[in-house]
Design a protein around this motif. Structure first.
Motif, mmCIF file in Angstrom:
data_model
loop_
_atom_site.group_PDB
_atom_site.id
_atom_site.type_symbol
_atom_site.label_atom_id
_atom_site.label_comp_id
_atom_site.label_asym_id
_atom_site.label_seq_id
_atom_site.Cartn_x
_atom_site.Cartn_y
_atom_site.Cartn_z
ATOM 1 N N GLY A 12 -11.672 4.454 0.568
ATOM 2 C CA GLY A 12 -11.861 5.574 1.482
ATOM 3 C C GLY A 12 -11.725 6.903 0.772
ATOM 4 O O GLY A 12 -11.285 6.975 -0.381
ATOM 5 N N ARG A 39 0.835 -1.204 0.000
ATOM 6 C CA ARG A 39 0.000 0.000 0.000
ATOM 7 C C ARG A 39 0.868 1.251 0.000
ATOM 8 O O ARG A 39 0.559 2.214 -0.717
ATOM 9 N N ARG A 48 -2.462 -0.071 12.007
ATOM 10 C CA ARG A 48 -3.375 -1.154 12.388
ATOM 11 C C ARG A 48 -3.102 -1.621 13.812
ATOM 12 O O ARG A 48 -4.029 -1.939 14.563
ATOM 13 N N SER A 104 -9.143 -2.452 9.324
ATOM 14 C CA SER A 104 -9.449 -2.731 7.925
ATOM 15 C C SER A 104 -9.250 -1.500 7.038
ATOM 16 O O SER A 104 -8.934 -1.625 5.858
ATOM 17 N N LYS A 105 -9.432 -0.312 7.569
ATOM 18 C CA LYS A 105 -9.311 0.890 6.734
ATOM 19 C C LYS A 105 -7.876 1.190 6.337
ATOM 20 O O LYS A 105 -7.635 2.079 5.524
ATOM 21 N N HIS A 106 -6.918 0.449 6.887
ATOM 22 C CA HIS A 106 -5.517 0.651 6.520
ATOM 23 C C HIS A 106 -5.000 -0.454 5.598
ATOM 24 O O HIS A 106 -3.801 -0.521 5.330
ATOM 25 N N GLN A 107 -5.906 -1.315 5.110
ATOM 26 C CA GLN A 107 -5.511 -2.350 4.170
ATOM 27 C C GLN A 107 -5.493 -1.802 2.745
ATOM 28 O O GLN A 107 -6.185 -0.831 2.425
ATOM 29 N N TRP A 111 -8.125 7.431 0.247
ATOM 30 C CA TRP A 111 -7.456 6.302 -0.429
ATOM 31 C C TRP A 111 -8.321 5.891 -1.622
ATOM 32 O O TRP A 111 -9.259 5.117 -1.493
ATOM 33 N N TYR A 140 -8.813 -1.414 0.795
ATOM 34 C CA TYR A 140 -9.816 -0.535 1.413
ATOM 35 C C TYR A 140 -10.231 0.574 0.458
ATOM 36 O O TYR A 140 -9.447 1.044 -0.379
#
Length: 514
Positions: free
Chosen positions: A444, A364, A427, A436-439, A447, A442
């Motif tokens: 967003g 990521r 995380r 999960s929002k940092h995978q 992101w 994700y």
């Protein structure tokens, strides 16, 4: 002296009338009320479009900083592009209905700019591949649902193909370094691994089939750019006369035809009760395809399109990650330790891949720094009013400023610094519920690499799992570095697209795992 016939003069007159109408429409379009970065005149904007071929990312960054939270526009050679920034406007785009801001209509002509979508281009789906691919997207549904759901059961085959491909294309030994062309090697591995899931053995290893799919992106790009220069009324004829796409499709039908015909017969005879029914893309498409689409030509075109969407985007992502791995070797051992720990408890499984937090974070962070300048592609189907009151006229193309969003210090502290474990640390800090929002997969407002709203990248979970599996294989089986004295390979920018260096080599050495 040569004299034109009355028919010729009529055609010339119609063409001139078309140009005059186009000029008048452009001169009085409401789009001129939207702030501009670059030349804004009806004529001078074409100079801005030329400039954007090389400096689009800088123009978008300028607009982001000057008009943050407001739509602005930049000129491209064939149209204006409206760019939005800030969470509120991006959310406006994501929440808009297909009747207001259409993803499907945008995809027919202007392919998304993001790193996990095909490069920006005028694809002309209706004219190159036929209107059915534009009118019925059942192949996308087959990717969105069954592919994601069935990947755990197919993961061992994916891993098997990754191992077989790397063994063939990376001739490394454990006693000396081998120089490997990064992009051209990775694209072969990705093509094989992807098609192991799409069409299975033996076709995924057929050199002719792989070459066709790898080259299809370039062929479609050339054809789309050419057709965009013709008025729409002439594009169906021009597609046949001036592009090689028809021949490419016929060649693909020759390769896929025997397998597809056999599958159609078995599906007609046994349906879902077929004891030998493979769990692959063909079966999943059969689950959703209407009777009129169950033809070799239709299935072939859709398989080509899905390869088009998957191969080069995943290749670019892994190539960039490989360069980052060679430039930042300090992340290698911590990721190896994580992989070995997960394999010891879960094996090479989908469950295990999901637990590779450091590997996911590294990917990521790599994508954050190398994303294209624009994402979240839409076309206005009617005049659309944003929450700040800005009106975007019908026919406009709207994008989110992805690169600027990912490099905004408000979203990511020290945004220009590569921090491979930035997201795995987040995380850990925020706990399981928020992790999960940092995978990588994700979606967003900060992101936007996979698009968003009702039309995110349908294959993003497969793409991320495939990337993690390939990076994990590299880490466990090879040492990698750049040649002595070489710095990070420089990318190429074309318009708003960042293209990884396709000529750079990476040195591989086989690890002794005993």
């Amino acid at each position: 002296m040569f004299e034109f016939s009355s028919t010729t003069w009529t055609l010339i007159g119609l063409f001139l009338a078309y140009l005059v109408k186009k000029y008048i429409n452009a001169a009085f379009s409401p789009i001129h009320k939207i702030p501009t970065v670059g030349p804004s005149g009806v004529i001078t904007s074409y100079w801005g479009g030329l400039k954007a071929l090389k400096y689009a990312k800088d123009m978008i960054q300028e607009g982001y900083e000057k008009y943050y939270g407001r739509p602005f526009k930049i000129p491209m050679m064939s149209r204006w592009v409206v760019v939005v920034s800030g969470p509120q406007l991006i959310d406006d785009v994501r929440k808009a209905s297909e009747d207001d801001l259409s993803f499907n209509e945008a995809m027919n002509e202007a392919i998304s700019f993001s790193s996990f979508n095909p490069p920006v281009q005028v694809l002309q789906v209706k004219y190159i591949l036929g209107p059915e691919l534009h009118d019925d997207l059942y192949h996308v549904v087959a990717v969105r649902n069954p592919l994601t759901r069935n990947l755990p059961a197919r993961f061992s085959e994916l891993q098997d193909e990754i191992a077989a491909a790397f063994s063939e294309y990376v001739p490394a030994t454990d006693d000396e370094w081998s120089s490997v062309p990064a992009y051209s090697t990775i694209v072969e591995v990705v093509c094989r691994a992807t098609n192991r899931i799409f069409v299975g053995l033996p076709l995924c290893r057929d050199p002719e089939y792989r070459k066709l799919n790898i080259n299809f992106t370039v062929d479609a790009f050339k054809a789309g750019v050419l057709l965009s220069q013709f008025p729409k009324i002439f594009r169906p004829i021009a597609a046949r006369l001036f592009t090689n796409m028809h021949a490419k499709i016929l060649h693909a039908m020759d390769l896929l035809g025997p397998m597809l015909e056999e599958r159609f017969v078995r599906d007609e005879k046994f349906g879902l009760e077929d004891p030998e029914r493979p769990s692959d893309l063909v079966s999943w498409m059969l689950d959703y395809a209407k009777p009129q689409y169950r033809t070799v030509r239709d299935f072939t075109m859709r398989i080509l399109v899905l390869n088009f969407a998957a191969i080069h985007t995943t290749t670019a992502a892994l190539t960039n990650a490989l360069y980052d791995l060679a430039v930042h070797p300090e992340y290698i051992e911590p990721m190896r330790e994580e992989i070995l720990s997960v394999i010891a408890s879960e094996g090479w499984t989908k469950v295990g891949i999901n637990k590779l937090r450091k590997v996911d974070s590294f990917l990521r962070e790599s994508q954050r720094l190398v994303s294209g300048a624009l994402s979240v592609t839409r076309r206005a189907m009617k005049d659309f009013t944003f929450s700040d009151g800005t009106v975007v006229p019908k026919g406009s193309y709207v994008f989110a400023a992805s690169r600027a969003t990912h490099l905004d210090k408000v979203n990511y502290p020290n945004p220009h610094e590569f921090q491979g474990f930035r997201f795995s640390d987040m995380r850990e800090d925020e706990g399981e519920e928020e992790s999960s929002k940092h995978q990588t997969a994700y979606l967003g407002l900060d992101w936007v690499i996979f698009g968003g709203g009702k039309h995110p990248c349908p294959g993003r979970f497969f793409a991320v799992d495939e990337l993690k599996a390939m990076l994990a294989y590299i880490l466990l089986n090879y040492d990698v570095k750049l040649a002595e004295g070489e710095g990070p390979p420089e990318p190429m920018w074309f318009g708003a697209n960042r293209i990884p260096n396709r000529k750079a080599h990476v040195l591989f050495r086989k690890r002794n795992l005993l």
